[in-house]
Design an enzyme around this catalytic site. Structure first.
Site, PDB file in Angstrom:
ATOM      1  N   LYS A  13      10.479  21.008  10.101  1.00 46.68           N
ATOM      2  CA  LYS A  13      10.920  20.246   8.918  1.00 46.68           C
ATOM      3  C   LYS A  13      10.472  18.793   8.997  1.00 46.68           C
ATOM      4  CE  LYS A  13      15.290  21.064   9.701  1.00 46.68           C
ATOM      5  NZ  LYS A  13      15.082  21.793  10.975  1.00 46.68           N
ATOM      6  N   ARG A  88      23.060  20.967   5.063  1.00 42.25           N
ATOM      7  CA  ARG A  88      23.170  21.914   6.159  1.00 42.25           C
ATOM      8  C   ARG A  88      24.372  22.831   5.986  1.00 42.25           C
ATOM      9  NH1 ARG A  88      20.048  18.821  10.167  1.00 42.25           N
ATOM     10  NH2 ARG A  88      19.739  20.043  12.048  1.00 42.25           N
ATOM     11  N   ARG A 127       9.448  19.355  22.568  1.00 39.57           N
ATOM     12  CA  ARG A 127       9.333  18.258  21.593  1.00 39.57           C
ATOM     13  C   ARG A 127       9.490  16.899  22.279  1.00 39.57           C
ATOM     14  NH1 ARG A 127      12.779  18.432  16.168  1.00 39.57           N
ATOM     15  NH2 ARG A 127      14.557  18.648  17.574  1.00 39.57           N
ATOM     16  N   ARG A 160      14.616  14.144  23.247  1.00 35.64           N
ATOM     17  CA  ARG A 160      15.967  14.010  22.712  1.00 35.64           C
ATOM     18  C   ARG A 160      16.958  14.700  23.635  1.00 35.64           C
ATOM     19  NH1 ARG A 160      15.556  15.880  16.504  1.00 35.64           N
ATOM     20  NH2 ARG A 160      17.553  16.791  17.088  1.00 35.64           N
ATOM     21  N   ARG A 171      22.625  24.824  19.131  1.00 36.96           N
ATOM     22  CA  ARG A 171      22.238  24.368  17.794  1.00 36.96           C
ATOM     23  C   ARG A 171      21.692  25.509  16.939  1.00 36.96           C
ATOM     24  NH1 ARG A 171      18.160  20.314  19.479  1.00 36.96           N
ATOM     25  NH2 ARG A 171      17.660  20.076  17.284  1.00 36.96           N
TER      26      ARG A 171
HETATM   27  P1  ADP Z   1      16.544  19.236  14.020  1.00 37.90           P
HETATM   28  O1  ADP Z   1      15.393  18.560  13.348  1.00 37.90           O
HETATM   29  O2  ADP Z   1      16.238  19.608  15.404  1.00 37.90           O
HETATM   30  O3  ADP Z   1      17.092  20.334  13.185  1.00 37.90           O
HETATM   31  P2  ADP Z   1      18.112  16.949  13.234  1.00 37.90           P
HETATM   32  O4  ADP Z   1      17.382  15.767  13.737  1.00 37.90           O
HETATM   33  O5  ADP Z   1      17.931  17.311  11.804  1.00 37.90           O
HETATM   34  O6  ADP Z   1      17.722  18.183  14.157  1.00 37.90           O
HETATM   35  O7  ADP Z   1      19.669  16.803  13.494  1.00 37.90           O
HETATM   36  C1  ADP Z   1      20.152  16.390  14.742  1.00 37.90           C
HETATM   37  C2  ADP Z   1      21.669  16.391  14.722  1.00 37.90           C
HETATM   38  O8  ADP Z   1      22.149  15.468  13.733  1.00 37.90           O
HETATM   39  C3  ADP Z   1      22.327  17.714  14.362  1.00 37.90           C
HETATM   40  O9  ADP Z   1      22.470  18.567  15.482  1.00 37.90           O
HETATM   41  C4  ADP Z   1      23.689  17.236  13.827  1.00 37.90           C
HETATM   42  O10 ADP Z   1      24.557  16.855  14.887  1.00 37.90           O
HETATM   43  C5  ADP Z   1      23.313  15.964  13.086  1.00 37.90           C
HETATM   44  N1  ADP Z   1      22.984  16.228  11.672  1.00 37.90           N
HETATM   45  C6  ADP Z   1      21.788  15.993  11.056  1.00 37.90           C
HETATM   46  N2  ADP Z   1      21.842  16.319   9.759  1.00 37.90           N
HETATM   47  C7  ADP Z   1      23.098  16.778   9.529  1.00 37.90           C
HETATM   48  C8  ADP Z   1      23.768  17.282   8.381  1.00 37.90           C
HETATM   49  N3  ADP Z   1      23.163  17.381   7.175  1.00 37.90           N
HETATM   50  N4  ADP Z   1      25.069  17.673   8.526  1.00 37.90           N
HETATM   51  C9  ADP Z   1      25.695  17.579   9.698  1.00 37.90           C
HETATM   52  N5  ADP Z   1      25.118  17.126  10.818  1.00 37.90           N
HETATM   53  C10 ADP Z   1      23.826  16.712  10.743  1.00 37.90           C
HETATM   54  P1  ADP Z   2      12.425  20.270  12.928  1.00 39.00           P
HETATM   55  O1  ADP Z   2      12.399  18.947  12.224  1.00 39.00           O
HETATM   56  O2  ADP Z   2      12.496  21.434  11.969  1.00 39.00           O
HETATM   57  O3  ADP Z   2      13.481  20.348  13.975  1.00 39.00           O
HETATM   58  P2  ADP Z   2       9.905  19.387  14.151  1.00 39.00           P
HETATM   59  O4  ADP Z   2       9.034  19.054  12.995  1.00 39.00           O
HETATM   60  O5  ADP Z   2      10.495  18.278  14.907  1.00 39.00           O
HETATM   61  O6  ADP Z   2      11.038  20.459  13.677  1.00 39.00           O
HETATM   62  O7  ADP Z   2       9.066  20.321  15.130  1.00 39.00           O
HETATM   63  C1  ADP Z   2       9.607  20.789  16.368  1.00 39.00           C
HETATM   64  C2  ADP Z   2       8.545  20.766  17.455  1.00 39.00           C
HETATM   65  O8  ADP Z   2       7.563  21.771  17.185  1.00 39.00           O
HETATM   66  C3  ADP Z   2       7.778  19.454  17.550  1.00 39.00           C
HETATM   67  O9  ADP Z   2       7.501  19.208  18.901  1.00 39.00           O
HETATM   68  C4  ADP Z   2       6.498  19.700  16.747  1.00 39.00           C
HETATM   69  O10 ADP Z   2       5.405  18.927  17.240  1.00 39.00           O
HETATM   70  C5  ADP Z   2       6.262  21.198  16.964  1.00 39.00           C
HETATM   71  N1  ADP Z   2       5.729  21.886  15.789  1.00 39.00           N
HETATM   72  C6  ADP Z   2       6.056  21.671  14.487  1.00 39.00           C
HETATM   73  N2  ADP Z   2       5.404  22.530  13.669  1.00 39.00           N
HETATM   74  C7  ADP Z   2       4.645  23.322  14.476  1.00 39.00           C
HETATM   75  C8  ADP Z   2       3.728  24.418  14.232  1.00 39.00           C
HETATM   76  N3  ADP Z   2       3.483  24.860  12.996  1.00 39.00           N
HETATM   77  N4  ADP Z   2       3.143  24.990  15.301  1.00 39.00           N
HETATM   78  C9  ADP Z   2       3.398  24.536  16.566  1.00 39.00           C
HETATM   79  N5  ADP Z   2       4.234  23.527  16.866  1.00 39.00           N
HETATM   80  C10 ADP Z   2       4.856  22.914  15.836  1.00 39.00           C
END
Ligand code: ADP
Ligand code: ADP
Ligand code: ZN
Length: 216
Positions: A13, A88, A127, A160, A171
């Site tokens: 994302k 979410r 990541r 992270r 998660r």
């Molecule tokens: P990822 O990209 O790995 O899905 P995020 O960076 O979006 O993780 O979110 C990291 C953390 O921030 C989540 O595990 C949660 O604790 C909090 N968080 C982010 N967005 C939301 C949301 N819309 N509602 C509740 N908690 C959130």
């Molecule tokens: P999210 O925001 O959904 O948690 P991220 O965009 O942070 O996901 O991506 C999670 C990890 O996977 C990062 O280290 C990123 O560089 C890698 N990644 C993202 N998209 C791809 C893909 N299509 N193929 C391989 N690795 C990816």
């Protein structure tokens, strides 16, 4: 364009959201980034959100919704936005819908990045994120040119806290229980577009742009 990036942690994302924001010239609003920054800066919001982030739990809806709706009222959202990590929960989605309705606006679409859980663990544990600008890398899939340094700004890359394996599994669980229902929610509104996020980054991006009618 008013878009939502939906999908489990690690689906891409942030990566795709950032690329889309540059291509479409709209802000990329990532709630996780907002919370991590608040924790770093030790603001009131940071103090309230910290323990949830550390444990991989969702921050309570009443905190999240206020922050996002406030952000969406900033002038740079006039042309649209890309929401990443919000909503979410169904309650968050309902609050967003109500807000947009009041503003006389509607969502353009919801981009669901779909990929199976085993891939996600590998992506999340590998990541690395830039401390300075938030750019995202992966130790194998998307390494920076110089180890430990951001290509964009030269900032230090870090892992992270919540990307360690135990928290990652939790998660993914939280996602299944609390966020997965949003697929049905948006499907029913005919807004959901599903993409195979197991493909390479560039291919996922091309597929999304194509769907948005911006393909090359
Ligand atoms: P990822 O990209 O790995 O899905 P995020 O960076 O979006 O993780 O979110 C990291 C953390 O921030 C989540 O595990 C949660 O604790 C909090 N968080 C982010 N967005 C939301 C949301 N819309 N509602 C509740 N908690 C959130
Ligand atoms: P999210 O925001 O959904 O948690 P991220 O965009 O942070 O996901 O991506 C999670 C990890 O996977 C990062 O280290 C990123 O560089 C890698 N990644 C993202 N998209 C791809 C893909 N299509 N193929 C391989 N690795 C990816
Ligand atoms: Zn950087």
């Amino acid at each position: 364009m008013r878009l939502i990036m939906l999908g489990p942690p690690g689906a891409g994302k942030g990566t795709q959201g950032g690329m889309l924001a540059r291509a479409l010239e709209v802000p990329h609003i990532a709630t996780g980034d907002i919370f991590r920054q608040a924790v770093r800066e030790e603001t009131e919001l940071g103090r309230r959100a910290k323990s949830y982030l550390e444990q991989g739990e969702l921050v309570p809806d009443e905190i999240v919704v206020g922050i996002v709706l406030e952000r969406l009222q900033k002038p740079d959202c006039g042309k649209g936005f890309i929401l990443d990590g919000f909503p979410r929960t169904v309650q968050q989605a309902e609050a967003l819908e109500e807000f947009l309705q009041k503003e006389g606006k509607a969502l353009t679409g919801v981009i669901l990045l779909d990929v199976d859980p085993e891939v996600l663990v590998e992506r999340l544990t590998g990541r690395r994120v830039c401390r300075q600008c938030g750019a995202t890398y992966h130790v194998r899939n998307m390494p920076p040119r110089e180890e430990g340094r951001c290509d964009e700004c030269g900032g230090e890359l870090y892992q992270r806290e919540d990307d360690r394996e135990e928290t990652v599994r939790h998660r993914l669980d939280v996602h299944e229980r609390q966020t997965r229902p949003l697929r049905d929610y948006y499907e029913k509104q005919d807004l959901l577009h599903v993409f195979d996020a197991a493909q390479p980054i560039e291919d996922v991006f091309a597929a999304i742009m194509e769907q948005l009618g911006r393909g090359r």
